[in-house]
Structure formats: C-alpha cells, structure tokens
Design an enzyme around this catalytic site. Structure first.
Site, mmCIF file in Angstrom:
data_model
loop_
_atom_site.group_PDB
_atom_site.id
_atom_site.type_symbol
_atom_site.label_atom_id
_atom_site.label_comp_id
_atom_site.label_asym_id
_atom_site.label_seq_id
_atom_site.Cartn_x
_atom_site.Cartn_y
_atom_site.Cartn_z
ATOM 1 N N HIS A 173 69.983 -11.948 87.136
ATOM 2 C CA HIS A 173 70.688 -10.713 86.767
ATOM 3 C C HIS A 173 70.060 -10.124 85.504
ATOM 4 C CE1 HIS A 173 73.860 -11.647 89.636
ATOM 5 N NE2 HIS A 173 74.497 -10.536 89.305
ATOM 6 N N HIS A 220 76.305 -18.268 83.577
ATOM 7 C CA HIS A 220 75.078 -18.601 82.853
ATOM 8 C C HIS A 220 75.377 -18.971 81.413
ATOM 9 C CE1 HIS A 220 71.968 -17.625 85.797
ATOM 10 N NE2 HIS A 220 72.661 -16.557 86.132
#
Length: 325
Positions: free
Chosen positions: A94, A141
C-alpha cells in the site's frame, strides 16, 4: 482468526478516514483511477503511472514472500482486514503504490501543465501519508513495513524517472513490444516464489501484471495506428477550470469505460474459468483447484490482460462512436 476479533470504535472520524485511505491503496482503486486518467486527462501520464505501479507492486509482492516477515501480532493491535492478513508484512505494498503513484503523477505533470508545484507536492504528500497511516491504524503493518515500502518506491522513482522518455519511446515504437509485454509478465507470474501455506499475493500480482500487459499492448497498438481517439492535448496546456458540460462528458466517459471493463472482466472470467475447468477436470466450487499454478495464473492473467486491452483500445473507440471525444 485474530483479524476477526471484536473491537469498539471510539472515534468514527479516524475510523472512516483511515478505512477510506486504506481503500486508496487497493488494486480495485488503481484499476479504476488509472483508466480514468487515460480517458480524461493525459495518455502519457497514465502510461507512466501504470508502468511504475506494476513494477513497484511486483517488487513489493515478491519481497514480501521472500522476506516472510509476519504481520503485527494481534493482540495488541486490532486487525481490520481479513484477506490481507493472509499475506506477509514487509514491505507495505500500500505504501509503495501510494508513494509511486502520487509522486510519479507529480513528476509527469509538473512540466506539462501550469499549476503551482507546491499544490502538487502537498497533494502527493497528503495522499501517500494518508495511505501509509491507514496501514498502521488498521493494524496490518508496522512502522518499519510502511517506511520500507515508501523508501523502496522513492529509490525506484529516482532510478526510473530520468529514463522514462526513453522507456516510453520503446513501449510505443518497438516491434517487439507486444510480444515482450505478454511474455515477460507471464514468465514472472509462472516463476513467482512458491509459498506454503497459500497466500493471495501471486493472484494479486498476476492481476496487476495482466492488466498492465493488456494496457501496454493497447498503448503500442494505438501508437501504430495513430488513431487513438483522443490525444494528451485534449485539455490544453494547463488544468483549466472545468465547465459543467466538460464534467458531464468526463463522467460519461468514465461510466461507459467502467461498464465495458466490468463486462469484459465478467465475460472473460466466466469463459477462461470454464475452459480451465473443462481441461483440468475440477468442479465449479473447488477453491483449491483454482489456487493451483496451472489454473490461477492463466485465469487471472487472461482475464485482466483483456481488461487492460479493453480500457486502452475498446473503450476509446466506443467513446468516439458515442461522440464523447
């Protein structure tokens, strides 16, 4: 699974802001946003963004599956995305995609269009920052994953941007372009790192490379024909204030284009999967069979290369027929 744990939302503003920001880093967003740029803004800008997007995503996905760094532990974090939890964490793709797309758009347009550089830089930083922060908020993350992804994209942009004009010229003029555009991505997909247990990264990577392959063949074909329905000068040398009629035309182009893409995707999925089921003799609901290399790669690649080709060739021709140029 820990990603299905219950949680209580205490601040709905942050919750919806970062869930929306996370969606800006998904493949679905880019597979709609990048064609929009192609249909309505600038061909050359769209080409650059599509190629860079596919390169950084391939590198990021492969790096994940080679490094095999786990996602953050839950608890203490709360994971808000079930599907992504099946993948490894480092680097954040991302973060890679958001950084690459926003800053490649800035570098591609800053010399072609008249707008304040500070405004473009602010937009690029804001977009990439929101996507990066969303990966922390959703628990998918660590800070290191996000910083690693952004740094990898920054390095790739520094390396690719100075050579882009030469790369673009080869993509548009080389007689080998159509062959290499299909053969190289297919080779990369079939030789993707093998994982046990299964991870959706190979399928996602094949989707991205397939869409890029189809689009690249379309770029080349349009340039050979010199009949691309609209040129990069459709909107003049600067970002003018958009009039009501122009906005209507842009919306109409987008709706027509997305409709064609969705129909192409559905038709090709059905046809390719039926052919593969017939050839490999597996039942309709056999998910494990669909995850096999010999099924998953051609299924995803043929479907999404058809989508990429439709977006760059079929849709512009349809726009022309409908008088939307």
């Amino acid at each position: 699974q820990d990603c299905a744990q219950k949680y209580v939302v205490k601040n709905y503003f942050y919750y919806y802001l970062f869930r929306f920001s996370a969606a800006l880093g998904e493949e679905v967003f880019y597979i709609t946003f990048l064609p929009f740029i192609y249909w309505n803004i600038d061909h050359s800008v769209s080409r650059r963004m599509i190629i860079i997007w596919s390169v950084v995503m391939y590198i990021g996905q492969v790096a994940k599956d080679l490094l095999k760094w786990p996602r953050p532990l839950s608890p203490p974090v709360v994971k808000l995305e079930r599907r992504a939890d099946a993948e490894y964490g480092m680097p954040s793709t991302h973060a890679m995609a958001a950084t690459a797309i926003s800053f490649s758009f800035l570098s591609a347009t800053t010399n072609q269009y008249k707008y304040p550089f500070e405004l473009g830089l602010t937009g690029a930083v804001l977009f990439s920052t929101l996507v990066c922060l969303s990966r922390l908020y959703t628990g998918m993350h660590t800070v290191l994953d996000v910083l690693g992804g952004a740094l990898i994209s920054a390095v790739l942009l520094v390396l690719v941007c100075p050579a882009w004009d030469s790369i673009d010229h080869v993509l548009l003029t080389s007689p080998l372009c159509p062959l290499l555009s299909i053969a190289v991505p297919l080779l990369l997909c079939y030789n993707y790192p093998k994982l046990d247990p299964y991870s959706p990264t190979r399928a996602d990577t094949t989707t991205i490379l397939g869409a890029t392959a189809g689009a690249t063949v379309g770029f080349w074909l349009n340039n050979q024909d010199m009949g691309a329905a609209y040129s990069s000068h459709s909107f003049g040398p600067g970002f003018r204030l958009l009039s009501g009629p122009m906005l209507v035309v842009m919306l109409a182009r987008f709706l027509v284009g997305i409709s064609v893409i969705l129909m192409t995707r559905q038709l090709m999925k059905s046809m390719v999967l039926s052919a593969l089921r017939y050839h490999y003799k597996f039942p309709v609901g056999d998910l494990e069979a669909r995850r096999r290399l010999e099924v998953e790669v051609p299924y995803k690649f043929i479907t999404y290369s058809s989508v990429g080709f439709s977006a760059t060739v079929i849709v512009p021709l349809l726009h022309q027929v409908l008088g939307l140029i």
